[in-house]
Design a protein around this motif. Sequence first.
Motif, mmCIF file in Angstrom:
data_model
loop_
_atom_site.group_PDB
_atom_site.id
_atom_site.type_symbol
_atom_site.label_atom_id
_atom_site.label_comp_id
_atom_site.label_asym_id
_atom_site.label_seq_id
_atom_site.Cartn_x
_atom_site.Cartn_y
_atom_site.Cartn_z
ATOM 1 N N GLU A 133 12.535 0.574 -14.672
ATOM 2 C CA GLU A 133 11.322 0.091 -14.021
ATOM 3 C C GLU A 133 10.353 -0.501 -15.053
ATOM 4 N N ASN A 134 10.356 0.086 -16.250
ATOM 5 C CA ASN A 134 9.454 -0.419 -17.287
ATOM 6 C C ASN A 134 9.839 -1.818 -17.757
ATOM 7 N N VAL A 135 11.129 -2.078 -17.813
ATOM 8 C CA VAL A 135 11.567 -3.427 -18.181
ATOM 9 C C VAL A 135 11.064 -4.399 -17.119
ATOM 10 N N TYR A 136 11.230 -4.023 -15.846
ATOM 11 C CA TYR A 136 10.780 -4.866 -14.738
ATOM 12 C C TYR A 136 9.264 -5.077 -14.805
ATOM 13 N N ARG A 137 8.536 -4.031 -15.123
ATOM 14 C CA ARG A 137 7.070 -4.117 -15.116
ATOM 15 C C ARG A 137 6.490 -4.420 -16.490
ATOM 16 N N ARG A 138 7.325 -4.776 -17.442
ATOM 17 C CA ARG A 138 6.894 -5.108 -18.807
ATOM 18 C C ARG A 138 5.984 -4.017 -19.382
ATOM 19 N N TRP A 139 6.323 -2.774 -19.146
ATOM 20 C CA TRP A 139 5.547 -1.634 -19.671
ATOM 21 C C TRP A 139 4.059 -1.769 -19.346
ATOM 22 N N GLY A 140 3.798 -2.377 -18.204
ATOM 23 C CA GLY A 140 2.388 -2.518 -17.803
ATOM 24 C C GLY A 140 1.613 -3.555 -18.580
ATOM 25 N N MET A 141 2.319 -4.505 -19.196
ATOM 26 C CA MET A 141 1.632 -5.570 -19.952
ATOM 27 C C MET A 141 1.594 -6.841 -19.095
ATOM 28 N N PRO A 142 0.408 -7.189 -18.585
ATOM 29 C CA PRO A 142 0.330 -8.284 -17.610
ATOM 30 C C PRO A 142 0.494 -9.671 -18.215
ATOM 31 N N ASN A 143 1.009 -10.553 -17.384
ATOM 32 C CA ASN A 143 0.967 -11.988 -17.629
ATOM 33 C C ASN A 143 -0.288 -12.532 -16.945
ATOM 34 N N PRO A 144 -0.631 -13.789 -17.203
ATOM 35 C CA PRO A 144 -1.860 -14.336 -16.587
ATOM 36 C C PRO A 144 -1.894 -14.179 -15.071
ATOM 37 N N GLU A 145 -0.744 -14.343 -14.405
ATOM 38 C CA GLU A 145 -0.746 -14.249 -12.942
ATOM 39 C C GLU A 145 -1.123 -12.845 -12.475
ATOM 40 N N GLY A 146 -0.920 -11.845 -13.332
ATOM 41 C CA GLY A 146 -1.357 -10.485 -12.989
ATOM 42 C C GLY A 146 -2.876 -10.404 -12.927
ATOM 43 N N TYR A 147 -3.511 -10.983 -13.943
ATOM 44 C CA TYR A 147 -4.975 -10.965 -13.962
ATOM 45 C C TYR A 147 -5.549 -11.848 -12.857
ATOM 46 N N ARG A 148 -4.829 -12.938 -12.543
ATOM 47 C CA ARG A 148 -5.325 -13.827 -11.484
ATOM 48 C C ARG A 148 -5.140 -13.185 -10.112
ATOM 49 N N LYS A 149 -4.095 -12.384 -9.967
ATOM 50 C CA LYS A 149 -3.949 -11.601 -8.733
ATOM 51 C C LYS A 149 -5.098 -10.601 -8.621
ATOM 52 N N ALA A 150 -5.386 -9.915 -9.723
ATOM 53 C CA ALA A 150 -6.491 -8.954 -9.726
ATOM 54 C C ALA A 150 -7.798 -9.650 -9.344
ATOM 55 N N ALA A 151 -8.047 -10.810 -9.958
ATOM 56 C CA ALA A 151 -9.307 -11.529 -9.695
ATOM 57 C C ALA A 151 -9.368 -11.979 -8.229
ATOM 58 N N ARG A 152 -8.222 -12.327 -7.676
ATOM 59 C CA ARG A 152 -8.182 -12.701 -6.257
ATOM 60 C C ARG A 152 -8.627 -11.520 -5.396
ATOM 61 N N LEU A 153 -8.157 -10.348 -5.733
ATOM 62 C CA LEU A 153 -8.540 -9.158 -4.960
ATOM 63 C C LEU A 153 -9.998 -8.772 -5.198
ATOM 64 N N PHE A 154 -10.495 -9.027 -6.412
ATOM 65 C CA PHE A 154 -11.925 -8.769 -6.670
ATOM 66 C C PHE A 154 -12.770 -9.658 -5.765
ATOM 67 N N ARG A 155 -12.363 -10.914 -5.656
ATOM 68 C CA ARG A 155 -13.125 -11.840 -4.798
ATOM 69 C C ARG A 155 -13.040 -11.430 -3.330
ATOM 70 N N LEU A 156 -11.889 -10.904 -2.930
ATOM 71 C CA LEU A 156 -11.748 -10.406 -1.560
ATOM 72 C C LEU A 156 -12.712 -9.239 -1.315
ATOM 73 N N ALA A 157 -12.782 -8.349 -2.291
ATOM 74 C CA ALA A 157 -13.703 -7.217 -2.190
ATOM 75 C C ALA A 157 -15.138 -7.718 -2.035
ATOM 76 N N ASP A 158 -15.469 -8.738 -2.815
ATOM 77 C CA ASP A 158 -16.809 -9.319 -2.771
ATOM 78 C C ASP A 158 -17.096 -9.885 -1.378
ATOM 79 N N LYS A 159 -16.128 -10.594 -0.848
ATOM 80 C CA LYS A 159 -16.296 -11.208 0.465
ATOM 81 C C LYS A 159 -16.511 -10.155 1.548
ATOM 82 N N LEU A 160 -15.718 -9.077 1.490
ATOM 83 C CA LEU A 160 -15.752 -8.073 2.549
ATOM 84 C C LEU A 160 -16.737 -6.950 2.270
#
Lengths: 280, 330
Positions: free
Chosen positions: B117-144
């Motif tokens: 699972e760690n190989v699949y998840r890169r030991w929890g080391m994000p790529n840019p799309e991980g941070y952009r997914k997070a930011a998308r959810l932050f904006r959703l939180a802001d909206k709601l």
Amino acid sequence: MLNWLRRPKYESVERRDIPAGLWAKCPRCAQLVYRKELERNLKVCPKCGYHHRLSGPERLRLLVDEGTFQEWDADLASEDPLGFPEYADRYRQAVQRTGRPEAVLCGRGRIDGVPAAVAVLDFDFLGGSMGSVVGEKVARTFERAVDLRLPVVTCSASGGARMQEGVLSLMQLAKTVAAVGRLHAAGLPFVSVLCDPTTGGVTASFAMLGDVHVAEPGALIGFAGARVIEQTIRQKLPEGFQTAEFLLRCGLVDLIVPRAELKATVARLLHLMGAGEVVG
Amino acid sequence: MTDAQDRAARERELEQLEEQLAQMRASGADTADLEARVQALREAVWRHPSPWQVVQAARHPQRPKLGDYLTRIFTDVVELHGDRLFGDDPAVFAGLARLDGEPVVVVGHHKGKDTRENVYRRWGMPNPEGYRKAARLFRLADKLGLPVVALVDTPAAYPGVEAEERGQAEAIARSIFTLVQLRSPVVVAITGEGGSGGALAIGVGDRVLMMQYAIYSVIPPEGCAAILWRDAARKEEAASALKLTAQDLLELGVVDEVVPEPLGGAHRDPDRAAAALHEALTRHLGEVRALPPEERIRCRYDKYRRMGRFSLRPAHAAAPSDDPRSADVR
């Protein structure tokens, strides 16, 4: 044959004269260039176009109209909040060597007549690293720009967050980004100039949040260090990786501008983004 | 024997005794004596752990991960995928859930439970799309108007060619930019490794909590030792120098509260660790929720604005020497 003869001669010249600062060797084309000629050419190699690094004051002279710069917060000095090994000594040496108090110069001035708030990082000073003082001065620059209704131009040249101030350096990312947010909310333009090298925590904070990103030709710009990436993926990195040209292809910078045109280009951008209409 | 060697020897002894205890328990033998010895030794080893000991606890393979906290603290968890720009990053979890019955947005670094699972998840080391997914959810939180809970546990942002191509630095900067301006309450907990910008990208909030044996640092101790002494083996000294423990960061004003863990680390009793974290999250969220959004954003700005230490230098030492225009004030 001629080359064979010439090389030793150049090396002897180099040995004798480089300490006196007469000649400089271009790190890219390895040719010796008369230092005065290099200075006249804004430290761009006349043979191959390599952009040598500029110190903070040199960058300021390049960008800001003569006699218009008014420095802010020159009296902020770093502490050694962690009591970190060798930090106090290295800091003192950097102050002595550069004659400057920290790794950033901030203030207001005019760029081809356009009033702007300016922050210039200085790679000569501990690799332009961002600790508490750099973060504070950059944040204040953005805040003052909001108060004075000025656009902001930053010139980055930094290895990233300053290790010797630990997580306090990391927090400067948040601090500077928050200040960029204030400028954004005030509707004022921000031009981020990315110089060689801009990496780590400076790239991952204010430097990558410009409305327009201008890079110098050949500048190294990235987040992770090339060696760390190589060790992680166990592969050679592609040619030109993390150069300004690479970032342009990836859609991460807007323009690559040769040094001789930097000032005029920044001024033009500021004009186009509505700055300079009010005389500051 | 040096302190460090002495400590290492006691740690080894503790591990052996713990193993022995587990075996005896399994065989149904009387373990009362041994249990007392283990407890005494555990207290001796963990009463004042060295920073390096804490680093090891924070990286312990059995340390509770995001998944362990999700199931114990939240209900009605729905994971959401993708950054709507490039792809989905398995190193970052983002989703909706309930905390104490109330809907929240949950974001966190997603380390795996085993190597596969760690190989699949890169030991929890994000790529840019991980941070952009997070930011998308932050904006959703802001909206709601939903609160955000962010759980931080990453060695670093992923250092890779594609990560650089897709703008790792920009993704981190933009995520921080989103968080500092969010109208929603944001409570962050550093649960394991707080690896520099990779952690901070989702680690800016109204309150930042830190588990007792978590670490938070601008650079890993190994990297610091390599730079400082050209010797990665001096990581233990580097771990001390970096001031990366929860107690250090509380004193430096970087975190607001240290969440207690069971003696020796959260992995010894994940239920108790999760209960303590749950209690702290609920309490802090309640406090920051009470503020109006504008006030919250202002307080958050001031919180980060205050971070750092500097002083005023005497004026005579201040003028940069080789720029003649610095004195030319107009």
